[in-house]
Design an enzyme around this catalytic site. Sequence first.
Site, PDB file in Angstrom:
ATOM      1  N   CYS A   1       0.875  -1.170  -0.007  1.00 17.27           N
ATOM      2  CA  CYS A   1      -0.008  -0.032  -0.027  1.00 17.27           C
ATOM      3  C   CYS A   1       0.826   1.144   0.244  1.00 17.27           C
ATOM      4  CB  CYS A   1      -0.798  -0.049   1.090  1.00 17.27           C
ATOM      5  SG  CYS A   1      -2.359   1.056   0.985  1.00 17.27           S
TER       6      CYS A   1
ATOM      7  N   GLU B   1      -1.740  -9.266   3.061  1.00 15.13           N
ATOM      8  CA  GLU B   1      -1.492  -9.764   4.367  1.00 15.13           C
ATOM      9  C   GLU B   1      -2.995  -9.955   5.033  1.00 15.13           C
ATOM     10  OE1 GLU B   1      -1.508  -5.422   5.315  1.00 15.13           O
ATOM     11  OE2 GLU B   1      -0.792  -6.635   3.682  1.00 15.13           O
TER      12      GLU B   1
ATOM     13  N   HIS C   1      -3.540  -5.001  -0.007  1.00 10.97           N
ATOM     14  CA  HIS C   1      -3.041  -5.459   1.213  1.00 10.97           C
ATOM     15  C   HIS C   1      -2.997  -7.210   1.304  1.00 10.97           C
ATOM     16  CE1 HIS C   1      -2.723  -1.835   3.807  1.00 10.97           C
ATOM     17  NE2 HIS C   1      -3.475  -1.528   2.960  1.00 10.97           N
TER      18      HIS C   1
END
Length: 593
Positions: free
Chosen positions: A424, A554, A552
């Site tokens: 990001c 994750e 993102h």
Amino acid sequence: MKRAADGSSAGGSEPKRTCSEAREKMKYVVVTGGIMSGLGKGITASSIAVLLQGCGWKVNMIKIDPYLNVDAGTMSPFEHGETFVLDDGGETDLDLGNYERFLDISLSADNNITTGKIYQAVIERERKGEYLGKTVQVVPHITNAIGDWIERVATRPVKSGTNPLDEGAEADICVIELGGTVGDIESMPFIEGLRQLQYRIGSENMFIVQVTLVPTMSEEQKTKPTQHAVKELRSAGFAPNMICCRCETELQEEQKKKLGLFCQVEKECIISVHNVSEIYKVPLLLKQQNVAEILANQLRMYLPKGMPNISPWEQLCKRLDSLDKTVKIALVGKYTSGTDAYLSVVRALQHASMAVSRKLEILWVIAEHLEDAATPEEAKTAMDQLEAADGILVPGGFGDRGITGKVNACKYAREKKKPFLGVCLGMQVAVIEVARNILGWKDADSEEFTKDSKNPVIIFMPEGSKTHMGGTMRLGTRRTILKDDKCITAKLYKGASVDERHRHRYEVNPAKIKDLEKAGLKFVGMDETGQRMEIVELQDETHPYFVAAQFHPEFKSRVMVPAPLFHGLLRTSSGQGISDDPDHPQTPRKKKK
């Protein structure tokens, strides 16, 4: 607890049936907290859910947050930890990330209930005249809204988090975590709402777990705080069926007997949740104490013989204990005083490190210490950390503090050919770094930090709101099209497109793309319009790994299925290489068309 020869719980007389046939109503497990926050209710609730899932049951999860905010989108990461983003764009409490990671499920914004959401819904109904002129009160209107919300969400289909073809199925059981601490003023309407729900559906359909603290003082485990916590819960009309005692070492048998006597809970339902080396061992800890059997017996659910089966978790923990090599990752950020601000990033690194058979060591680099204003000692420590690291990661964030330090970290990774991943904001500062140091645009910047920059390589998205903060970013799962099937990202995702979660207001300036690509960047991923840059790599083939993404990754990392870009970072950081791993444990993460 013993199981009968036919596999049913001892003392039970139910014939063998599927779970759907065995239950007449949805079953609920409510996890509350006593004494203090931060005891690990989220991990405890997730671990209980893992056991239930291991019994073959479909499990849904709900988190209740008593704060007045509608969602977690505008809350400070210093105060509340990270904001976790869901597929539908919901900005939620970080515990929903624990649920998704442990169970490999995909939740919705409605799985996170807040006081703000409940009051907002009730007030909207009142404004529409749906209460027919009645005086709207906390009881029954707010408490009814809480119960109705829970029942509505609990029965929704639960879908896999990594299998895009999974259509989902209705849950057999729903685990509800009540945030905060019993006795807090803001929690009272939710406790009352849950109590009324229990009365409505029958106590045999709701199992209550209280997580408390058993501190050790002068080498003696003290039970008095837990006794008071249970008393507080009972005074609210709730009686725990099980007490999970957080303690430094295993809870002694004498203390279990004492708690059972004073708290009116059976001794076998006093569970020791003592410290373990990894959170992934907590489901094993609960299994050893027959938590699944106790739940099944009290909720009158048929438990098949040999269940719960959590062999993947058992194998994972064995592998963790056998790791002897370490990989060091420098995480360059500004919220380094506590890991909760980057919790999903840390978990994604852990998942990837386990997949490459390495112990993970995170070097927390304060971004501001890589700037000119840092003291000589701070600067030396930060540079030593970058040099010692096997790989460098710059995570997401907001605001201009530490930006120059992050830019300098990107430069170091590019020039020293250290494996690098930007997420990001990490992608945006990587672009700024190339613009400043290769193109020579010294004033290159983001409009977020410098409104009047002559070279705004990062700009505000046209559809964004400049007046409202909450829920106005580009949120949720979006498709990214890969335009180069030979790029590193395509090798990791094994496909021509990928769906990952987003949370941003700014993007790479399309007008600067040609200049940036001439300078050595390669934008290999774009949105479906072809106008918004999503993934950038370095054209330098001698660099082992330089990848940055606007999304993102994750947020979709799972304990057993690490995020592809994190997996790539850990493979290259540990010297294994991307091409050496033809069967890495990834999924394309594509939505069904």
